[in-house]
Design a protein around this motif. Sequence first.
Motif, PDB file in Angstrom:
ATOM      1  N   HIS A  43      12.127  40.075  42.136  1.00 57.65           N
ATOM      2  CA  HIS A  43      12.918  40.885  43.339  1.00 57.65           C
ATOM      3  C   HIS A  43      13.165  41.816  43.709  1.00 57.65           C
ATOM      4  O   HIS A  43      12.800  42.538  45.289  1.00 57.65           O
ATOM      5  CB  HIS A  43      14.456  40.524  42.394  1.00 57.65           C
ATOM      6  N   VAL A  85      13.251  39.514  37.844  1.00 51.18           N
ATOM      7  CA  VAL A  85      13.137  40.309  38.363  1.00 51.18           C
ATOM      8  C   VAL A  85      12.693  41.096  39.169  1.00 51.18           C
ATOM      9  O   VAL A  85      12.409  41.790  39.440  1.00 51.18           O
ATOM     10  CB  VAL A  85      13.445  41.409  36.629  1.00 51.18           C
ATOM     11  N   THR A 133      17.116  43.120  42.643  1.00 46.68           N
ATOM     12  CA  THR A 133      17.314  41.998  41.673  1.00 46.68           C
ATOM     13  C   THR A 133      19.431  41.590  41.046  1.00 46.68           C
ATOM     14  O   THR A 133      19.434  40.848  41.238  1.00 46.68           O
ATOM     15  CB  THR A 133      16.345  42.158  40.055  1.00 46.68           C
ATOM     16  N   SER A 139       9.949  47.147  35.540  1.00 50.50           N
ATOM     17  CA  SER A 139      10.262  46.693  37.014  1.00 50.50           C
ATOM     18  C   SER A 139      10.414  47.175  38.400  1.00 50.50           C
ATOM     19  O   SER A 139       9.838  46.609  39.489  1.00 50.50           O
ATOM     20  CB  SER A 139      12.022  46.256  37.419  1.00 50.50           C
TER      21      SER A 139
END
Length: 433
Positions: free
Chosen positions: A234, A231, A112, A264
């Motif tokens: 990505h 985020v 990201t 994430s």
Amino acid sequence: MYKISLSSKEIPKKWYNINADLPSPLPEYKDSEEGGNLENLPKIFSKGVLEQEMSTERWIDIPKEIRNVYKMIGRPSPLFRAKRLEEHLDTPAKIFYKREDYSPTGSHKLNTAIAQAYYAKKDGVNRLTTETGAGQWGTALSLACSMLDMDCTVYMVKVSFNQKPFRKTIMELYGGEVIPSPSPNTEFGRKILSENPEHPGSLGIAISEAMEEALNDQKVYYALGSVLNHVLLHQTIIGLETKKQLEKADETPDVIVGCVGGGSNFGGAVFPFIKDQIDGKIDCKFIAAEPQSCPTLTKGKYCYDYGDTAGMTPLMKMYTLGHNFIPPSVHAGGLRYHGMAPQVALMVKEGLVEGRTVTQKEVFESGITFAKAEGVVPAPETCHAIKVGIDEAKECKKTGKEKNIIINFSGHGMLDLKGYDDYLNGKLPENSK
Ligand SMILES: *Cc1c(COP(=O)(O)O)cnc(C)c1O
């Protein structure tokens, strides 16, 4: 087959946006009374990422420029079979691990960082500010900025700044400027320091400082390393590659495990599979592993809260321990966050994802078992996922089921040897959670 690779031609050309397939709509961000207004967002984020933040398009193009940088840093990353670990555990399960440690900075965060730097530059912005706790995110953003000829300022949580001097060295060698937080550079930092000059800092405080700087300077944007939709979007490159790799090996997943700080790497690894789960194509269990010292998913409340300590972010609906919660200092610094990505939180709320806590001792035990069997030293954060993966494999030994267990190997631990050293020398606190 021990290693399942994809050629650089097979790199995914689109990210997957889970917003298109959520079982219930994601609760919207809300303005707060403390200044966390939605209208501030365009002052600190690029047009590109803000559009992605709100998008409900299922597939979003990965610009060719970003794909090229992904290839330069070694993507697609390989998927490994942990054959010796399976033998050591004497389990009928197959264990796979996705190698996000293959990145030059040693974790998934560059996925990201590169995208955020690219979209900022497209808007004509030449400097990014950010926060870092353990140092992984600040390192990734420093390198991404360097690769795109931009400047980077990193507010680093003061305890980590003092405990991990080599992290600062890497950021500086990539050209990043590193400031211990709380700092005298921002109004919020000065306020905290006036109350307690010895304040150890926290991720929430460092976020507030980095955001404040970007809010006050139009030529500066802010980058966040986790939590937000763009985020996680990505990071879906991880799960999309893993899916192609499992198809190549003619396998389907039964269990996918990741560790969660802000959510994430976990979201990125599992979201592409959650779509298959909803469509009834696979029957898979998704487990998010978190530290018992910061049990956001298992002990937190599902409600609106700020992403930072000062209340500068808009309110987000998520699992949270409260934005004033300062997690105890554990070696897995990257998992010390009071909140959780709203998308991951919703999955837990809807029962699609299970949260599970593990203790610090178990974490290092599992990390050492893994390192002895496979050779790779996992980051303490990653060890949380490994512990749960090992537990699942042991369960298979009891039941005789030949499950496919996939562990997202978020990063290596070659710069976290202090934690291993403490474990090996019996120096972890006795009641260590
Ligand atoms: C930062 C980090 C994490 C936690 O962050 P998420 O946003 O939850 O992925 C996990 N593992 C490693 C190696 C990290 O650097």
